[in-house]
Design an enzyme around this catalytic site. Structure first.
Site, PDB file in Angstrom:
ATOM      1  N   GLY A   1       9.547   2.226  12.072  1.00 29.80           N
ATOM      2  CA  GLY A   1       8.217   2.293  12.667  1.00 29.80           C
ATOM      3  C   GLY A   1       7.873   1.074  13.488  1.00 29.80           C
ATOM      4  N   PHE A   2       6.612   0.990  13.841  1.00 27.87           N
ATOM      5  CA  PHE A   2       6.085  -0.043  14.733  1.00 27.87           C
ATOM      6  C   PHE A   2       6.353  -1.444  14.187  1.00 27.87           C
ATOM      7  CE2 PHE A   2       1.751  -2.088  15.801  1.00 27.87           C
ATOM      8  CZ  PHE A   2       2.288  -2.820  16.845  1.00 27.87           C
TER       9      PHE A   2
ATOM     10  N   ASP B   1      12.465  10.174   2.019  1.00 26.93           N
ATOM     11  CA  ASP B   1      11.024  10.183   1.798  1.00 26.93           C
ATOM     12  C   ASP B   1      10.700   9.358   0.561  1.00 26.93           C
ATOM     13  OD1 ASP B   1       8.301  11.075   1.078  1.00 26.93           O
ATOM     14  OD2 ASP B   1       8.637  12.625   2.603  1.00 26.93           O
TER      15      ASP B   1
ATOM     16  N   TYR C   1      -7.424   6.709   3.071  1.00 26.45           N
ATOM     17  CA  TYR C   1      -6.398   5.753   3.504  1.00 26.45           C
ATOM     18  C   TYR C   1      -6.651   4.389   2.875  1.00 26.45           C
ATOM     19  CZ  TYR C   1      -4.060   2.318   6.450  1.00 26.45           C
ATOM     20  OH  TYR C   1      -3.320   1.254   6.880  1.00 26.45           O
TER      21      TYR C   1
END
Length: 369
Positions: free
Chosen positions: A7-8, A55, A180
């Protein structure tokens, strides 16, 4: 091991670890929302790191990826305030249960780690810290639905007196206002509690608003700088909720990586939850205007005057504790960071703009006022 390493933030961290000679394993599920329907690793992903596609919700995966590992950077998470309010089970399973499986495996295998670092978030504070005009602490730090519906955006004491935002330190009581945020608080507390109980040197870093190259441009649930960039590159106005004067702390991904490396090495960080930001507030309108200017796009932002359930008004970091504990010092200014982001943006294909679809989804579920 770097979870979320494709990811980022994770891919930048992997680059830094490989560059200093570490052997690195990545665990990433290559989420289609971030990596596209083909679920291919990004072109910038280091070929010198081992990629395991799996996952965090699959307990068996942890047995495989933890073999031979002495340091864990746990960055994997479902991100996005708005989406978390209607994908409740997915966010809870990925963030909370996924972290529980990591910790359960460490405990069951009696693993001895040099360091366990978890990515927490400023969202766990809810609203940032405020003071009354007389300098005292307010008795409440949430905005009422009635005031929001009346477009009274600023924070006020229950008696209506205005409150002034000040830098948020780690002692500010936590008040998560979204699923979140709640799950990020779970991740942080679980890691620090189990770390203390089992002697695993653990650190939680409370990241503020991260921006920079490699941030997903097609994911409408990612950071505001990337969302605005996608709109502007498509000739559309940046969509700004409320009045655009809400203050945030925008920190370059390169400063985030610097903090992660310090957290993995410095003994003073162990057992702590530390803010990682720039230490300087910027309004959301300033972000949109700066991006438009640097991109050379003459498109004014569109202030919607609407409110997203779960959003806060102001939160920016007091970084003195990270400075004292591990020598963290941000080095990238907001203007420099935005120019760096734009230079990368101009090398990319025009992204799909999903911001209006995201706004419509929230409105359909009654999550905007």
């Amino acid at each position: 091991l770097v979870t979320g390493g494709a990811g980022f933030v994770g891919s930048h961290l992997v680059d830094a670890l490989v560059a200093r000679g570490d052997r690195v394993r990545i665990l990433d599920n290559l989420d289609p929302q971030v990596h596209g329907p083909e679920r291919r690793g990004p072109s910038w992903l280091s070929g010198d790191a081992e990629l395991v596609v799996g996952d965090v919700r699959d307990r068996d995966v942890w047995d495989r990826v933890l073999k031979g590992v002495d340091t864990v950077y746990h960055l994997a998470a479902a991100v996005g305030v708005g989406q978390s309010m209607y994908q409740i089970a997915d966010y809870t399973a990925t963030n909370t249960l996924g972290t529980a499986y990591l910790l359960q495996t460490l405990v069951d295998r009696e693993m001895e780690l040099k360091r366990l670092v978890v990515a927490s978030s400023m969202s766990i504070y809810g609203e940032g810290r405020y003071v009354r005009e007389d300098g005292g602490e307010p008795s409440a730090t949430r905005r009422s639905a009635d005031r929001l519906k009346a477009h009274d955006w600023e924070m006020r004491d229950p008696d209506g007196a205005p409150l002034r935002p000040v830098p948020t330190d780690e002692d500010k009581p936590l008040d998560p206002t979204s699923i979140y945020a709640l799950t990020k608080a779970d991740q942080e507390k679980m890691v620090l509690q189990i770390g203390e109980a089992y002697g695993i040197p653990s650190v939680a870093l409370r990241f503020f608003n991260i921006y920079g190259p490699r941030q997903s441009l097609s994911n409408p649930y990612t950071g505001v700088a990337a969302i605005f960039s996608s709109r502007l590159l498509n000739g559309e106005s940046a969509l700004i909720f409320e009045d655009g004067e809400q203050k945030r702390d925008f920190v370059s991904v390169y400063d985030i990586v610097r903090a992660l490396l310090l957290a993995g090495e410095e003994p003073g960080a162990v057992g702590q939850a530390l803010n990682v930001g720039s230490g300087s507030p910027v309004t959301v309108t300033e972000v949109a205007s700066t991006l438009a200017r640097v991109l050379g796009v003459d498109v004014a932002p569109q202030v919607t005057g609407r409110y997203r359930v779960g959003d806060i008004r102001n939160c920016f970091a007091d970084i003195s504790r990270a400075r004292d504990a591990m020598g963290y010092e941000p080095q990238v200014t907001f203007e420099e960071g935005m120019r760096d982001l734009v230079a990368w943006l101009q090398e990319q294909d025009k992204p799909e703009d999903g911001a209006e679809r995201h706004a419509a989804e929230l409105a359909a579920r009654g999550l905007t006022l």
